[in-house]
Design an enzyme around this catalytic site. Structure first.
Site, short mmCIF file in Angstrom:
data_model
loop_
_atom_site.label_atom_id
_atom_site.label_comp_id
_atom_site.label_asym_id
_atom_site.label_seq_id
_atom_site.Cartn_x
_atom_site.Cartn_y
_atom_site.Cartn_z
N SER A 164 0.93 -1.48 0.07
CA SER A 164 0.76 -0.05 -0.12
C SER A 164 0.93 1.16 0.27
O SER A 164 1.80 0.65 -0.29
CB SER A 164 -0.98 -0.10 1.34
OG SER A 164 -2.11 0.87 0.82
N TYR A 221 -3.25 7.28 -8.10
CA TYR A 221 -2.53 6.61 -7.82
C TYR A 221 -2.49 6.51 -6.31
O TYR A 221 -2.81 5.36 -5.66
CB TYR A 221 -0.94 6.93 -7.67
CG TYR A 221 -0.18 6.06 -6.53
CD1 TYR A 221 0.74 5.19 -7.27
CD2 TYR A 221 0.65 6.66 -5.15
CE1 TYR A 221 1.42 4.16 -6.69
CE2 TYR A 221 1.32 5.81 -4.84
CZ TYR A 221 2.07 4.29 -5.44
OH TYR A 221 2.89 4.06 -4.61
#
Length: 257
Positions: free
Chosen positions: A136, A150
Site C-alpha cells: 500500500s 495512484y
C-alpha cells in the site's frame, strides 16, 4: 523445500532487494516481472536452485495463473509468502494526465493485485503459516493531490488488505500491507519535480529500507505497517483526527514552500 516467497515487480527496486534479503535467509524465491532480462540477472545472482523466474504481466489473468503454477511446481504446491509489489506511478494534476495512464495505474495497482491474490489463494491455503504482504502507501491514509489515481489505487489496496485479513483468517492466511511514503526508486525519480510534496516531505527511504520492512513484516505481521519515523507518527493522527484537519495539513504540504 525451504520456505518460499513469490514477488511481483522483482526485476528492480524494492522487489529485487526483497528477493536478495529473503534469499540470504535461505528462502526460495519466485521472481515475477515483465522485464525478462532483469529477471535473468537476478536469477544469475541468486542461482537457479534458489530462484525461479516468471515473465508475467499482472494485468493478464492467464499470465498470472501460469506463472504461479510454474512456481508451485518448484515448491510442491506451497506458497509461504506472496509479496504483491508490482505497481506504477504517474504524478501531476489529474486533468493533465491522460485517461490511458489513469486506467493503467488502476489496472496494474488494483486489478493486478487482485489477479495475484485470486490465483495464489489455493497455494496459500495449502501452506501452513501462509502470508500475504501487499504494497500500500502513505497515500492510502488520505487522498493525495498530484497523486489522485495512484492514491485511489492504494486506498483500494488498503481495503483489500483489510477485507481479506478477515476473510482468509479461518484458513490460517495472514494478510497485511506496508505503507511507505516516497521511496527512492526509478519510479519516483522519474516523477520528481512534478509535485511540491516531494520537496516538502522528502524522499527518505530507499529500496533496501522497504525490503527490510518486508522481512520484518514476515517475522512480525501487522495489518498495516507504516514506514519511516515521520509517517509512523502521522498515521495514528490520520485515523483519529477530523478529516477536515487531515485535509488542511495535506493542503499545506501540497503548496510550494
Amino acid at each position: 523445500m525451504n520456505e518460499s516467497i513469490f514477488i511481483t515487480g522483482a526485476g528492480a527496486g524494492i522487489g529485487r532487494e526483497t528477493a536478495l534479503i529473503f534469499a540470504s535467509k535461505g528462502w526460495f524465491i519466485g521472481a515475477a516481472d515483465r522485464d525478462e532480462a532483469a529477471l535473468k540477472s537476478l536469477q544469475q545472482s541468486l542461482g537457479e536452485d534458489a530462484c525461479s523466474i516468471h515473465v508475467m504481466d499482472v494485468v493478464d489473468e492467464a499470465s498470472v495463473k501460469a506463472g504461479l503454477a510454474d512456481f508451485a511446481r518448484r515448491t510442491g504446491g506451497q506458497l509461504r509468502l506472496l509479496h504483491n509489489n508490482a505497481g506504477i506511478l504517474k504524478v501531476g494534476r489529474f486533468e493533465d494526465i491522460d485517461m490511458a495512464t489513469h486506467k493503467a495505474i488502476v489496472e496494474i495497482n488494483v486489478i493486478g493485485l487482485m489477479n495475484l491474490l485470486h490465483a495464489a489463494f489455493p497455494y496459500l491455503k495449502a501452506t501452513p503459516g501462509a502470508q500475504v504482504i501487499n504494497m500500500s502507501s502513505a497515500s492510502a491514509a488520505f487522498g493525495t493531490p498530484d497523486f489522485a489515481s495512484y492514491s485511489a489505487s492504494k486506498h483500494a489496496v488498503r481495503a483489500m488488505t483489510e477485507a481479506l485479513s478477515i476473510e482468509w483468517e479461518p484458513y490460517g492466511i495472514q494478510v497485511g500491507d506496508l505503507m511507505p511514503p516516497f521511496v527512492n526508486t526509478g519510479m519516483v525519480q522519474s516523477n520528481e519535480g512534478k509535485s511540491a510534496l516531494f520537496g516538502n516531505l522528502g524522499v527518505n527511504l530507499g529500496p533496501v529500507d522497504v525490503a527490510a520492512a518486508v522481512w520484518q513484516q514476515a517475522c512480525q505481521p501487522r495489518l498495516h505497517r507504516p514506514l519511516s519515523a515521520q509517517f509512523r507518527m502521522l498515521w495514528p493522527l490520520t485515523k483519529s483526527s477530523p478529516s477536515s484537519l487531515t485535509r488542511a495539513v495535506m493542503k499545506r504540504l501540497w503548496r510550494p514552500q
